[in-house]
Enzyme design. Structure first.
Site, PDB file in Angstrom:
ATOM      1  N   CYS A   1      18.743  -0.491 -10.835  1.00 48.62           N
ATOM      2  CA  CYS A   1      18.126  -1.272 -10.575  1.00 48.62           C
ATOM      3  C   CYS A   1      18.293  -2.643 -11.212  1.00 48.62           C
ATOM      4  O   CYS A   1      18.710  -3.260 -11.930  1.00 48.62           O
ATOM      5  CB  CYS A   1      16.741  -0.454 -11.198  1.00 48.62           C
ATOM      6  SG  CYS A   1      15.533  -1.427 -11.547  1.00 48.62           S
ATOM      7  N   ASN A   2      18.522  -3.222 -10.008  1.00 50.05           N
ATOM      8  CA  ASN A   2      19.028  -5.096 -10.954  1.00 50.05           C
ATOM      9  C   ASN A   2      18.152  -6.227 -11.520  1.00 50.05           C
ATOM     10  O   ASN A   2      18.606  -6.070 -12.249  1.00 50.05           O
ATOM     11  CB  ASN A   2      18.624  -5.889  -9.605  1.00 50.05           C
ATOM     12  CG  ASN A   2      19.569  -5.388  -7.943  1.00 50.05           C
ATOM     13  OD1 ASN A   2      20.641  -6.329  -8.629  1.00 50.05           O
ATOM     14  ND2 ASN A   2      19.453  -4.373  -7.872  1.00 50.05           N
TER      15      ASN A   2
ATOM     16  N   TYR B   1       9.158  -2.877 -12.190  1.00 47.80           N
ATOM     17  CA  TYR B   1       9.486  -3.135 -13.020  1.00 47.80           C
ATOM     18  C   TYR B   1       9.768  -4.851 -12.433  1.00 47.80           C
ATOM     19  O   TYR B   1      10.346  -5.841 -13.423  1.00 47.80           O
ATOM     20  CB  TYR B   1      10.655  -2.688 -13.091  1.00 47.80           C
ATOM     21  CG  TYR B   1      10.657  -1.511 -13.942  1.00 47.80           C
ATOM     22  CD1 TYR B   1      10.026  -0.927 -14.104  1.00 47.80           C
ATOM     23  CD2 TYR B   1      11.656  -1.086 -14.135  1.00 47.80           C
ATOM     24  CE1 TYR B   1       9.875   0.278 -14.863  1.00 47.80           C
ATOM     25  CE2 TYR B   1      12.116   0.052 -14.866  1.00 47.80           C
ATOM     26  CZ  TYR B   1      11.483   0.897 -14.948  1.00 47.80           C
ATOM     27  OH  TYR B   1      11.556   1.481 -16.492  1.00 47.80           O
ATOM     28  N   GLY B   2      10.234  -5.582 -11.658  1.00 45.46           N
ATOM     29  CA  GLY B   2      10.581  -7.318 -11.429  1.00 45.46           C
ATOM     30  C   GLY B   2       8.878  -7.769 -12.046  1.00 45.46           C
ATOM     31  O   GLY B   2       9.124  -9.496 -12.049  1.00 45.46           O
TER      32      GLY B   2
ATOM     33  N   CYS C   1      18.277  -6.543  -5.092  1.00 39.90           N
ATOM     34  CA  CYS C   1      17.269  -5.039  -5.134  1.00 39.90           C
ATOM     35  C   CYS C   1      17.016  -4.016  -4.331  1.00 39.90           C
ATOM     36  O   CYS C   1      17.441  -4.314  -3.590  1.00 39.90           O
ATOM     37  CB  CYS C   1      15.483  -5.385  -5.222  1.00 39.90           C
ATOM     38  SG  CYS C   1      14.332  -4.061  -5.238  1.00 39.90           S
ATOM     39  N   THR C   2      17.122  -2.786  -5.043  1.00 41.09           N
ATOM     40  CA  THR C   2      17.753  -1.472  -4.373  1.00 41.09           C
ATOM     41  C   THR C   2      17.421  -1.140  -3.060  1.00 41.09           C
ATOM     42  O   THR C   2      17.371  -0.232  -2.468  1.00 41.09           O
ATOM     43  CB  THR C   2      17.972  -0.073  -5.432  1.00 41.09           C
ATOM     44  OG1 THR C   2      16.778   0.001  -6.203  1.00 41.09           O
ATOM     45  CG2 THR C   2      19.755  -1.262  -6.679  1.00 41.09           C
ATOM     46  N   HIS C   3      15.454  -1.875  -3.461  1.00 37.72           N
ATOM     47  CA  HIS C   3      14.949  -1.416  -2.465  1.00 37.72           C
ATOM     48  C   HIS C   3      15.387  -1.897  -1.614  1.00 37.72           C
ATOM     49  O   HIS C   3      14.816  -0.973  -0.534  1.00 37.72           O
ATOM     50  CB  HIS C   3      13.305  -1.370  -2.773  1.00 37.72           C
ATOM     51  CG  HIS C   3      12.804  -0.283  -4.418  1.00 37.72           C
ATOM     52  ND1 HIS C   3      12.856  -1.017  -5.692  1.00 37.72           N
ATOM     53  CD2 HIS C   3      11.971   0.137  -3.950  1.00 37.72           C
ATOM     54  CE1 HIS C   3      11.710   0.977  -5.824  1.00 37.72           C
ATOM     55  NE2 HIS C   3      11.764   0.935  -5.099  1.00 37.72           N
TER      56      HIS C   3
ATOM     57  N   ASP D   1      16.122   4.648 -11.335  1.00 35.19           N
ATOM     58  CA  ASP D   1      15.249   3.396 -10.812  1.00 35.19           C
ATOM     59  C   ASP D   1      13.370   2.772 -11.612  1.00 35.19           C
ATOM     60  O   ASP D   1      13.218   3.844 -12.297  1.00 35.19           O
ATOM     61  CB  ASP D   1      15.645   3.475  -9.646  1.00 35.19           C
ATOM     62  CG  ASP D   1      14.638   2.506  -8.935  1.00 35.19           C
ATOM     63  OD1 ASP D   1      14.643   0.761  -9.280  1.00 35.19           O
ATOM     64  OD2 ASP D   1      14.445   1.530  -7.924  1.00 35.19           O
ATOM     65  N   SER D   2      12.881   2.249 -10.931  1.00 38.90           N
ATOM     66  CA  SER D   2      11.344   2.326 -11.357  1.00 38.90           C
ATOM     67  C   SER D   2      10.358   2.758  -9.692  1.00 38.90           C
ATOM     68  O   SER D   2       9.801   3.318  -9.933  1.00 38.90           O
ATOM     69  CB  SER D   2      11.324   0.558 -11.014  1.00 38.90           C
ATOM     70  OG  SER D   2      11.218   0.022  -9.895  1.00 38.90           O
TER      71      SER D   2
ATOM     72  N   GLU E   1       8.840   1.283  -0.433  1.00 40.31           N
ATOM     73  CA  GLU E   1       8.022   2.780  -0.968  1.00 40.31           C
ATOM     74  C   GLU E   1       7.376   3.053  -0.033  1.00 40.31           C
ATOM     75  O   GLU E   1       7.356   4.504   0.510  1.00 40.31           O
ATOM     76  CB  GLU E   1       7.724   1.916  -1.981  1.00 40.31           C
ATOM     77  CG  GLU E   1       8.443   1.872  -3.861  1.00 40.31           C
ATOM     78  CD  GLU E   1       8.565   3.134  -4.295  1.00 40.31           C
ATOM     79  OE1 GLU E   1       8.166   4.301  -4.229  1.00 40.31           O
ATOM     80  OE2 GLU E   1       9.675   2.853  -5.015  1.00 40.31           O
TER      81      GLU E   1
HETATM   82  N1  DGL Z   1      14.715  -1.426  -7.559  1.00 38.65           N
HETATM   83  C1  DGL Z   1      14.924  -3.110  -8.346  1.00 38.65           C
HETATM   84  C2  DGL Z   1      15.651  -3.324  -8.183  1.00 38.65           C
HETATM   85  O1  DGL Z   1      16.988  -3.178  -7.644  1.00 38.65           O
HETATM   86  C3  DGL Z   1      12.979  -2.595  -8.909  1.00 38.65           C
HETATM   87  C4  DGL Z   1      12.135  -3.401  -8.225  1.00 38.65           C
HETATM   88  C5  DGL Z   1      10.974  -2.548  -9.034  1.00 38.65           C
HETATM   89  O2  DGL Z   1      10.356  -2.578  -8.900  1.00 38.65           O
HETATM   90  O3  DGL Z   1      10.603  -4.200  -9.022  1.00 38.65           O
HETATM   91  O4  DGL Z   1      15.564  -4.526  -8.593  1.00 38.65           O
END
Ligand code: DGL
Length: 257
Positions: free
Chosen positions: A71-72, A39-40, A183-185, A7-8, A149
């Site tokens: 990571c989506n 990453y978004g 989003c996995t976060h 993931d990011s 985070e």
């Molecule tokens: N956890 C990630 C996702 O599922 C990325 C979040 C990010 O870095 O913007 O999209």
């Protein structure tokens, strides 16, 4: 027998936790790209290039049976090129639109994801194919990613900020009764999101389904010597503050890739 979860940031740990519930003996190497986080907000070209490069290098360094792109934002863009490039199975994580469309009683769901994920063609296609008669409201937020985070660095997270991010749905009519954590976060902020939206709103994520998929791909090829390792792409003070939470999950101390 080991898998790589990528993931990011720390979001993929929500997927890791589901996998660990299902497969407690599996060894896991977790890699996150904090150097290019979040990453978004990256352009498509940069994201595709970056994830392909990292995965190519990672699979030279580690021998793994399977890769989970937890990571989506990345999965909605890079699964195809990755699968062409890598010799091992690649499991992606994409928004759980289909189960949410089945569960909504009001034909109205929310998609809470990153700015990248909410605007992808991949996401439009998921909605077209699996939620054709459902109203889908979207919120894309990098701030929420950063708050997750922060929570894992064991710093306080302001409920008020989360309430504000979700305010379009708190007062919406109809209000979505089912929200996809795309989003996995975001499962790391389950309690705070539930507090903002109310306990009558169902939160749906892809974690358990991913764990089942990993289990079915690995079959019975599990070992008994479980090892958990975690790597970032850039070492700094901020990232090292994750160590207490990571060690509570059983990971050895964070190293740089
Ligand atoms: N956890 C990630 C996702 O599922 C990325 C979040 C990010 O870095 O913007 O999209």
């Amino acid at each position: 027998m080991s898998i790589l979860i990528f993931d990011s940031g720390v979001g993929g740990l929500s997927v890791y936790q589901e996998i660990a519930k299902q497969l407690p003996e599996l060894s896991v190497t977790y890699l996150f790209d904090n150097a290019l986080f979040p990453y978004g907000e990256l352009t498509d070209d940069i994201l595709i290039q970056r994830v392909c490069d990292l995965m190519q290098r990672a699979l030279k360094k580690w021998s793994v049976e399977l890769v989970v792109i937890a990571c989506n934002s990345a999965s909605t863009l890079v699964l195809e090129p990755l699968r062409q490039m890598l010799a091992v199975p690649v499991v992606g994580v994409v928004p759980a639109i289909k189960p949410a469309a089945h569960q909504t009683q009001k034909a109205c769901i929310g998609l809470l994801a990153t700015p990248g994920t909410v605007s992808r063609t991949y996401t439009d296609n998921l909605i077209r194919d699996f939620a054709p008669n459902v109203q889908v409201l979207r919120i894309g937020s990098s701030e929420l990613v950063k708050l997750a985070e922060q929570k894992l660095r064991q710093q306080p997270v302001a409920q008020l900020t989360i309430d504000e991010i979700l305010s379009p749905w708190r007062h919406a009519e109809p209000k979505p009764d089912c929200v996809v954590l795309g989003c996995t976060h975001f499962p790391l902020l389950n309690q705070e999101i539930e507090q903002a939206l109310g306990a009558d709103v169902m939160l749906v994520d892809s974690g358990a389904a991913i764990a089942k998929r990993v289990e079915s791909l690995l079959g019975d090829r599990l070992t008994k010597e479980r090892k958990l390792a975690i790597y970032c792409t850039e070492m700094n003070q901020e990232v090292s503050e994750l160590n207490p939470a990571l060690s509570a999950m059983g990971f050895s101390s964070l190293k740089v890739f």
